[in-house]
Design an enzyme around this catalytic site. Structure first.
Site, PDB file in Angstrom:
ATOM      1  N   HIS A   1       0.879  -1.319  -0.082  1.00  0.00           N
ATOM      2  CA  HIS A   1      -0.109  -0.028   0.104  1.00  0.00           C
ATOM      3  C   HIS A   1       0.877   1.366   0.118  1.00  0.00           C
ATOM      4  CE1 HIS A   1       0.707  -0.649   4.223  1.00  0.00           C
ATOM      5  NE2 HIS A   1       0.685   0.750   4.470  1.00  0.00           N
TER       6      HIS A   1
HETATM    7  C1  UD1 Z   1      -2.635   5.128   5.788  1.00  0.00           C
HETATM    8  C2  UD1 Z   1      -1.296   5.821   6.336  1.00  0.00           C
HETATM    9  C3  UD1 Z   1      -0.049   4.830   6.177  1.00  0.00           C
HETATM   10  C4  UD1 Z   1      -0.502   3.208   6.757  1.00  0.00           C
HETATM   11  C5  UD1 Z   1      -2.071   2.985   6.135  1.00  0.00           C
HETATM   12  C6  UD1 Z   1      -2.293   1.601   6.749  1.00  0.00           C
HETATM   13  C7  UD1 Z   1      -1.089   8.270   6.123  1.00  0.00           C
HETATM   14  C8  UD1 Z   1      -0.272   9.137   5.248  1.00  0.00           C
HETATM   15  N1  UD1 Z   1      -1.018   6.957   5.602  1.00  0.00           N
HETATM   16  O1  UD1 Z   1      -2.285   4.716   4.278  1.00  0.00           O
HETATM   17  O2  UD1 Z   1       0.768   5.170   7.087  1.00  0.00           O
HETATM   18  O3  UD1 Z   1       0.580   2.461   6.637  1.00  0.00           O
HETATM   19  O4  UD1 Z   1      -2.847   3.949   6.147  1.00  0.00           O
HETATM   20  O5  UD1 Z   1      -3.542   0.847   6.192  1.00  0.00           O
HETATM   21  O6  UD1 Z   1      -1.689   8.592   6.926  1.00  0.00           O
HETATM   22  N2  UD1 Z   1      -9.679   3.825   1.349  1.00  0.00           N
HETATM   23  C9  UD1 Z   1     -10.715   3.436   1.296  1.00  0.00           C
HETATM   24  N3  UD1 Z   1     -11.300   2.929   2.225  1.00  0.00           N
HETATM   25  C10 UD1 Z   1     -10.671   3.237   3.513  1.00  0.00           C
HETATM   26  C11 UD1 Z   1      -9.486   3.880   3.633  1.00  0.00           C
HETATM   27  C12 UD1 Z   1      -9.120   4.353   2.607  1.00  0.00           C
HETATM   28  O7  UD1 Z   1     -11.217   3.044   0.200  1.00  0.00           O
HETATM   29  O8  UD1 Z   1     -11.489   2.704   4.607  1.00  0.00           O
HETATM   30  C13 UD1 Z   1      -8.900   4.523   0.227  1.00  0.00           C
HETATM   31  C14 UD1 Z   1      -9.523   5.958  -0.352  1.00  0.00           C
HETATM   32  O9  UD1 Z   1      -9.205   6.001  -1.759  1.00  0.00           O
HETATM   33  C15 UD1 Z   1      -8.079   6.526   0.137  1.00  0.00           C
HETATM   34  C16 UD1 Z   1      -6.987   5.597  -0.276  1.00  0.00           C
HETATM   35  O10 UD1 Z   1      -7.418   4.379   0.223  1.00  0.00           O
HETATM   36  O11 UD1 Z   1      -8.005   7.907  -0.707  1.00  0.00           O
HETATM   37  C17 UD1 Z   1      -5.789   6.015   0.813  1.00  0.00           C
HETATM   38  O12 UD1 Z   1      -6.332   6.071   2.384  1.00  0.00           O
HETATM   39  P1  UD1 Z   1      -5.300   6.974   3.171  1.00  0.00           P
HETATM   40  O13 UD1 Z   1      -5.837   6.947   4.468  1.00  0.00           O
HETATM   41  O14 UD1 Z   1      -5.032   8.508   2.802  1.00  0.00           O
HETATM   42  O15 UD1 Z   1      -4.088   6.402   3.416  1.00  0.00           O
HETATM   43  P2  UD1 Z   1      -3.432   4.936   3.096  1.00  0.00           P
HETATM   44  O16 UD1 Z   1      -2.837   4.504   1.683  1.00  0.00           O
HETATM   45  O17 UD1 Z   1      -4.507   4.010   3.736  1.00  0.00           O
HETATM   46  N1  UDP Z   2      -3.466  -6.518   8.940  1.00  0.00           N
HETATM   47  C1  UDP Z   2      -4.714  -6.983   8.764  1.00  0.00           C
HETATM   48  N2  UDP Z   2      -5.303  -7.426   7.672  1.00  0.00           N
HETATM   49  C2  UDP Z   2      -4.650  -7.161   6.478  1.00  0.00           C
HETATM   50  C3  UDP Z   2      -3.361  -6.547   6.212  1.00  0.00           C
HETATM   51  C4  UDP Z   2      -2.802  -6.188   7.507  1.00  0.00           C
HETATM   52  O1  UDP Z   2      -5.010  -7.394   9.802  1.00  0.00           O
HETATM   53  O2  UDP Z   2      -5.467  -7.559   5.359  1.00  0.00           O
HETATM   54  C5  UDP Z   2      -2.758  -6.066   9.881  1.00  0.00           C
HETATM   55  C6  UDP Z   2      -1.396  -6.541  10.140  1.00  0.00           C
HETATM   56  O3  UDP Z   2      -1.344  -7.813  10.670  1.00  0.00           O
HETATM   57  C7  UDP Z   2      -0.785  -5.553  11.176  1.00  0.00           C
HETATM   58  C8  UDP Z   2      -1.253  -4.258  10.573  1.00  0.00           C
HETATM   59  O4  UDP Z   2      -2.658  -4.736   9.863  1.00  0.00           O
HETATM   60  O5  UDP Z   2      -1.121  -5.889  12.551  1.00  0.00           O
HETATM   61  C9  UDP Z   2      -0.517  -3.512   9.723  1.00  0.00           C
HETATM   62  O6  UDP Z   2      -1.315  -2.346   9.236  1.00  0.00           O
HETATM   63  P1  UDP Z   2      -0.943  -1.783   7.648  1.00  0.00           P
HETATM   64  O7  UDP Z   2      -0.102  -2.617   6.899  1.00  0.00           O
HETATM   65  O8  UDP Z   2      -2.041  -1.338   7.189  1.00  0.00           O
HETATM   66  O9  UDP Z   2      -0.089  -0.600   8.034  1.00  0.00           O
HETATM   67  P2  UDP Z   2       1.211  -0.116   8.494  1.00  0.00           P
HETATM   68  O10 UDP Z   2       1.899  -1.115   9.484  1.00  0.00           O
HETATM   69  O11 UDP Z   2       2.124  -0.191   7.369  1.00  0.00           O
HETATM   70  O12 UDP Z   2       1.271   1.264   8.871  1.00  0.00           O
END
Ligand code: UD1
Ligand code: UDP
Length: 362
Positions: A204
């Protein structure tokens, strides 16, 4: 002692769960859970409240998605209103997402102390939005709870007060250990019909998925890996959107793309995987403790202890390096892992004990 505990995105839930559980035993601490709404799909948020036995949020700010500034700004405006209405003795933030940064800025300007859990991690790569979030949050926090000694050094180098830094261990691992038996009992492999070896993939990071080229390089590697080892890919919504936008094929042999998976099922899959391919921060830590080989699809990591003590290897997003390191793991040449210092399931206990001292309760 009223403590506002902030969550917003998926990795925050595993970190806050053990802290809330620990605080719930303490009659002198009143935690108030604030969900910013950064993540909102049921499989990115609700499922973790159920799996991790987190009580429903006391306040939900409903900010949703947006650009970096839009999302951060919306959290700031909404969180400022929360503080104006109710105040707090302390704000507790975890991790490095936009919600972490936004609430820290607002609290610091209101003169309310911020405690940052998972402080001091640095990738030294400011092209990552999270690195900016980490630096600013730490600069504004009064109390820094760290997961490793390198984090303490990073904080000291940046001028943090030594007396405010507490090396306590890793709350993510508290959750992993607390729920390991439940996760082990998950029927997910049977439900998915996964009988033999498989690789588990998550992706991601914007550096991998927001441009077509890196994404194509990764998928070229997956096409080869999938021929000898089935790959299960619970796709983050950001990644699903970008794959569609760039027209990258995901129907190749050996690759199975599914919706994001709940915590207990995901940990079960992680534990039994032959190999994990990921760009997640938290998964690098979990695989370290589970002893599962992990290839991180990044050029750097803010969690160097997973390289020195865990199975983690950085492979970036080059097709060749992913294939080389995958071959090495499949030949059984992955190194032995050691559990890092204080990743023992007791970090939240240490943090809450320290919060009691901070609040003058101890
Ligand atoms: C965010 C965090 C990242 C973390 C990740 C975990 C920031 C800058 N980034 O990234 O550090 O590792 O979460 O998963 O805070 N979206 C949906 N449904 C949701 C959430 C998101 O469709 O419930 C889609 C939307 O199109 C959105 C995109 O995902 O624009 C990105 O979501 P966002 O929360 O901005 O950043 P992440 O890539 O999820
Ligand atoms: N995780 C989960 N389901 C998924 C992917 C990740 O439960 O489909 C859990 C994973 O085990 C860990 C956490 O989500 O506990 C990590 O989150 P993510 O990778 O979204 O964010 P990051 O750690 O990179 O900020």
């Amino acid at each position: 002692m009223k403590i506002l505990c902030v969550v917003g995105a998926r990795p925050n839930f595993m970190k806050i769960a053990p802290l809330l559980a620990e605080m719930s035993h303490d009659p002198q601490i009143r935690p108030v859970l604030v969900h910013t709404g950064q993540h909102y799909d049921p499989e990115m948020s609700d499922v973790f409240f159920r799996d991790l036995e987190i009580p429903p949020p006391d306040l939900h700010l409903g900010v949703g998605s947006g650009t970096q500034a839009e999302q951060t700004g919306k959290v700031m405006v909404a969180f400022e209103a929360v503080l104006e209405k109710g105040g707090a003795d302390l704000i507790l933030v975890v991790g490095d997402v936009n919600s972490t940064l936004a609430c820290s800025v607002v609290s610091a300007k209101k003169g309310i102390a911020v405690a940052h859990v998972e402080a001091g991690l640095r990738s030294f790569d400011r092209s990552m939005p999270e690195e900016i979030n980490r630096i600013v949050t730490d600069a504004l926090s009064t109390y820094h709870f760290t997961t490793s000694r390198d984090a303490d050094q990073n904080l000291l180098r940046e001028g943090a007060r030594k007396e405010g830094i507490f090396f306590v261990g890793n709350v993510m691992i508290d959750t992993l250990l607390r729920f390991s038996a439940k996760a082990e009992a998950s029927p997910i492999r049977r439900d998915l019909g996964l009988n033999g070896d498989y690789a588990l993939l998550t992706l991601h990071r914007p550096s991998n998925v927001d441009q077509a080229e890196p994404l194509r390089r990764i998928f070229s590697a997956l096409e080869v890996v999938g021929k000898s080892l089935p790959i299960l890919f619970p796709a983050h919504p950001r990644t699903r959107n970008m794959l569609e936008e760039f027209g990258v094929a995901t129907t190749q042999e050996g690759l199975r793309m599914v919706e994001p998976i709940g915590y207990l099922d995901f940990i079960h899959l992680e534990k039994h995987a032959r190999l994990v391919l990921t760009d997640s921060g938290g998964i690098q830590e979990e695989t370290t403790v589970l002893g599962v080989p992990c290839l991180t699809l990044r050029e750097n990591t803010e969690r160097p202890v997973t390289l020195t003590q865990g199975s983690n290897v950085l492979v970036g997003n080059s097709t060749e390096r992913i294939l080389q390191e995958t071959a090495r793991v499949l030949e059984g040449r992955g190194g032995a892992t050691r559990v890092p210092e204080l990743w023992d399931g007791k970090a939240s206990e240490r943090i809450v004990a320290r919060l009691r001292t901070i609040g003058g309760l101890a």
